[in-house]
Write an enzyme that holds these catalytic residues in place. Structure first.
Site, mmCIF file in Angstrom:
data_model
loop_
_atom_site.group_PDB
_atom_site.id
_atom_site.type_symbol
_atom_site.label_atom_id
_atom_site.label_comp_id
_atom_site.label_asym_id
_atom_site.label_seq_id
_atom_site.Cartn_x
_atom_site.Cartn_y
_atom_site.Cartn_z
ATOM 1 N N TYR A 159 0.844 -1.201 0.000
ATOM 2 C CA TYR A 159 0.000 0.000 0.000
ATOM 3 C C TYR A 159 0.881 1.254 0.000
ATOM 4 O O TYR A 159 0.650 2.204 -0.745
ATOM 5 C CB TYR A 159 -0.920 -0.021 1.221
ATOM 6 C CG TYR A 159 -1.944 1.100 1.261
ATOM 7 C CD1 TYR A 159 -3.177 0.965 0.626
ATOM 8 C CD2 TYR A 159 -1.684 2.283 1.959
ATOM 9 C CE1 TYR A 159 -4.129 1.987 0.677
ATOM 10 C CE2 TYR A 159 -2.624 3.302 2.016
ATOM 11 C CZ TYR A 159 -3.848 3.157 1.375
ATOM 12 O OH TYR A 159 -4.776 4.179 1.429
ATOM 13 N N LYS A 163 0.896 4.125 -2.961
ATOM 14 C CA LYS A 163 0.484 5.518 -2.740
ATOM 15 C C LYS A 163 1.635 6.500 -2.994
ATOM 16 O O LYS A 163 1.399 7.661 -3.331
ATOM 17 C CB LYS A 163 -0.099 5.682 -1.333
ATOM 18 C CG LYS A 163 -1.424 4.928 -1.132
ATOM 19 C CD LYS A 163 -2.511 5.382 -2.105
ATOM 20 C CE LYS A 163 -3.865 4.740 -1.842
ATOM 21 N NZ LYS A 163 -4.901 5.173 -2.801
HETATM 22 N N1 LIG Z 1 -10.106 5.353 4.686
HETATM 23 C C1 LIG Z 1 -8.944 5.914 4.934
HETATM 24 O O1 LIG Z 1 -8.549 6.090 6.117
HETATM 25 C C2 LIG Z 1 -8.062 6.384 3.796
HETATM 26 C C3 LIG Z 1 -6.951 7.209 4.076
HETATM 27 C C4 LIG Z 1 -6.168 7.674 3.039
HETATM 28 C C5 LIG Z 1 -6.484 7.330 1.723
HETATM 29 N N2 LIG Z 1 -7.543 6.519 1.467
HETATM 30 C C6 LIG Z 1 -7.857 6.203 0.065
HETATM 31 O O2 LIG Z 1 -9.159 6.666 -0.231
HETATM 32 C C7 LIG Z 1 -9.653 5.955 -1.363
HETATM 33 C C8 LIG Z 1 -11.084 5.525 -1.095
HETATM 34 O O3 LIG Z 1 -11.081 4.503 -0.111
HETATM 35 P P1 LIG Z 1 -12.166 4.380 1.039
HETATM 36 O O4 LIG Z 1 -11.459 4.629 2.309
HETATM 37 O O5 LIG Z 1 -13.379 5.172 0.715
HETATM 38 O O6 LIG Z 1 -12.446 2.801 0.982
HETATM 39 P P2 LIG Z 1 -13.740 1.982 0.597
HETATM 40 O O7 LIG Z 1 -13.321 0.542 0.713
HETATM 41 O O8 LIG Z 1 -14.893 2.444 1.388
HETATM 42 O O9 LIG Z 1 -13.980 2.352 -0.928
HETATM 43 C C9 LIG Z 1 -13.172 1.876 -1.983
HETATM 44 C C10 LIG Z 1 -14.073 1.448 -3.135
HETATM 45 O O10 LIG Z 1 -13.234 1.037 -4.233
HETATM 46 C C11 LIG Z 1 -13.876 -0.053 -4.866
HETATM 47 N N3 LIG Z 1 -12.912 -0.844 -5.638
HETATM 48 C C12 LIG Z 1 -11.923 -1.634 -5.148
HETATM 49 N N4 LIG Z 1 -11.291 -2.260 -6.152
HETATM 50 C C13 LIG Z 1 -11.894 -1.855 -7.304
HETATM 51 C C14 LIG Z 1 -11.703 -2.181 -8.670
HETATM 52 N N5 LIG Z 1 -10.764 -3.064 -9.056
HETATM 53 N N6 LIG Z 1 -12.487 -1.591 -9.601
HETATM 54 C C15 LIG Z 1 -13.458 -0.707 -9.219
HETATM 55 N N7 LIG Z 1 -13.690 -0.373 -7.931
HETATM 56 C C16 LIG Z 1 -12.921 -0.941 -6.980
HETATM 57 C C17 LIG Z 1 -14.473 -0.857 -3.699
HETATM 58 O O11 LIG Z 1 -15.487 -1.746 -4.126
HETATM 59 C C18 LIG Z 1 -14.959 0.241 -2.776
HETATM 60 O O12 LIG Z 1 -16.327 0.540 -2.980
HETATM 61 C C19 LIG Z 1 -8.678 4.799 -1.591
HETATM 62 O O13 LIG Z 1 -7.811 5.105 -2.666
HETATM 63 C C20 LIG Z 1 -7.902 4.725 -0.287
HETATM 64 O O14 LIG Z 1 -6.630 4.156 -0.449
HETATM 65 C C21 LIG Z 1 -8.356 6.042 2.464
#
Ligand SMILES: NC(=O)c1ccc[n+]([C@@H]2O[C@H](COP(=O)([O-])OP(=O)(O)OC[C@H]3O[C@@H](n4cnc5c(N)ncnc54)[C@H](O)[C@@H]3O)[C@@H](O)[C@H]2O)c1
Length: 257
Positions: A159, A163
């Protein structure tokens, strides 16, 4: 922000997840047409049904695995067939690893995380740029990175590397297409309450998790999804047009710690 995106079309990947849904909703409330893209059919159907009721005529839901290049090309074609143009691509979909440091990292985990978090945004950007160039009216790509692009102890090796990688993709895309009125920006969110933990909860590397957890003395407040989404809207708008190649932390000072 009301009406500021009227007539604009936005693709949001991972739109059925926590942050993606908040971003989709924010663009819809600013009058955009929004294409909800996700691989999870149940969550996509629920999200699409709710948002289509609130914003009739402005929502298109597409079940797409964004690691599949031909499906990505079709996603762009279906978008422009329905809404004529594409103005903004939000590369939000992402998955977590199991907190494995490199010594205990299965290659399959590395491949999966890099495929979704880094290769897929390259594919979606490739076809979005093609469309932007054909339209001759530019466009914006917003990549969702993470504060783990700044630090080594927030997640596992896969991860963290993915990123960091998307920051490089952002800067390269920004510079190459700056003269074509195509912008590329990254946001680096801090911790948010979403579904991201679902994927790794069962198979978490306890040792890796505990080691990194001890390093979290700063203990940041969770970032509100709606505030992160509003930042995305600003960065992709005309008002944010001076931001190109920018990598913006949205993290309650987590990245500064
Ligand atoms: N939640 C946190 O604390 C956090 C912090 C920093 C960055 N992020 C980033 O934010 C972004 C959103 O994540 P989130 O936290 O809302 O998680 P989440 O799991 O709620 O949402 C991610 C979505 O991506 C979809 N997905 C996964 N693989 C896929 C694919 N191959 N094709 C199409 N869709 C796909 C999933 O089905 C899911 O609905 C991500 O890039 C994550 O790395 C999250």
């Amino acid at each position: 922000m009301t009406d500021s995106y009227r007539g604009k079309t936005v693709i949001v990947t991972g739109a059925a997840g926590g942050l993606g849904r908040a971003i989709a909703q924010a663009f819809l409330s600013a009058s955009a047409n929004v294409v909800l893209v996700d691989v999870n059919p149940a969550r996509l159907a629920a999200c699409s049904s709710e948002l289509s009721t609130s914003y009739p005529g402005h929502v298109l839901a597409l079940q797409v695995n964004i690691t599949d290049e031909s499906a990505v090309e079709e996603m762009i074609n279906t978008t422009t067939s329905k809404f004529s143009t594409l103005d903004v691509l939000v590369n939000n979909a992402g998955i977590m690893d199991h907190y494995d440091p490199v010594g205990g990292l299965e290659k399959a985990m590395w491949d999966r995380v890099i495929a979704v978090n880094l290769t897929a945004p390259m594919l979606t950007s490739k076809y979005a740029v093609k469309q932007f160039l054909e339209q001759e009216q530019g466009g914006a790509i917003l990549n969702v990175s993470s504060t783990s692009a700044l630090k080594g102890f927030i997640a596992g090796a896969a991860y963290t590397a993915s990123k960091h990688g998307i920051i490089g993709l952002t800067k390269n895309t920004a510079v190459f297409y700056a003269k074509k009125n195509i912008r590329c920006i990254a946001i680096l969110p801090g911790p948010m309450q979403t579904n991201v933990g679902d994927a790794w909860a069962d198979g978490m590397n306890e040792e890796g998790y505990e080691t990194m957890d001890k390093a979290r003395a700063f203990d940041p407040e969770l970032c509100e999804l709606s505030k992160v989404a509003e930042t995305v809207l600003h960065l992709c708008s005309q008002a944010g047009s001076v931001c190109n190649g920018a990598c913006v932390t949205v993290d309650n000072a987590w990245g500064a710690w």
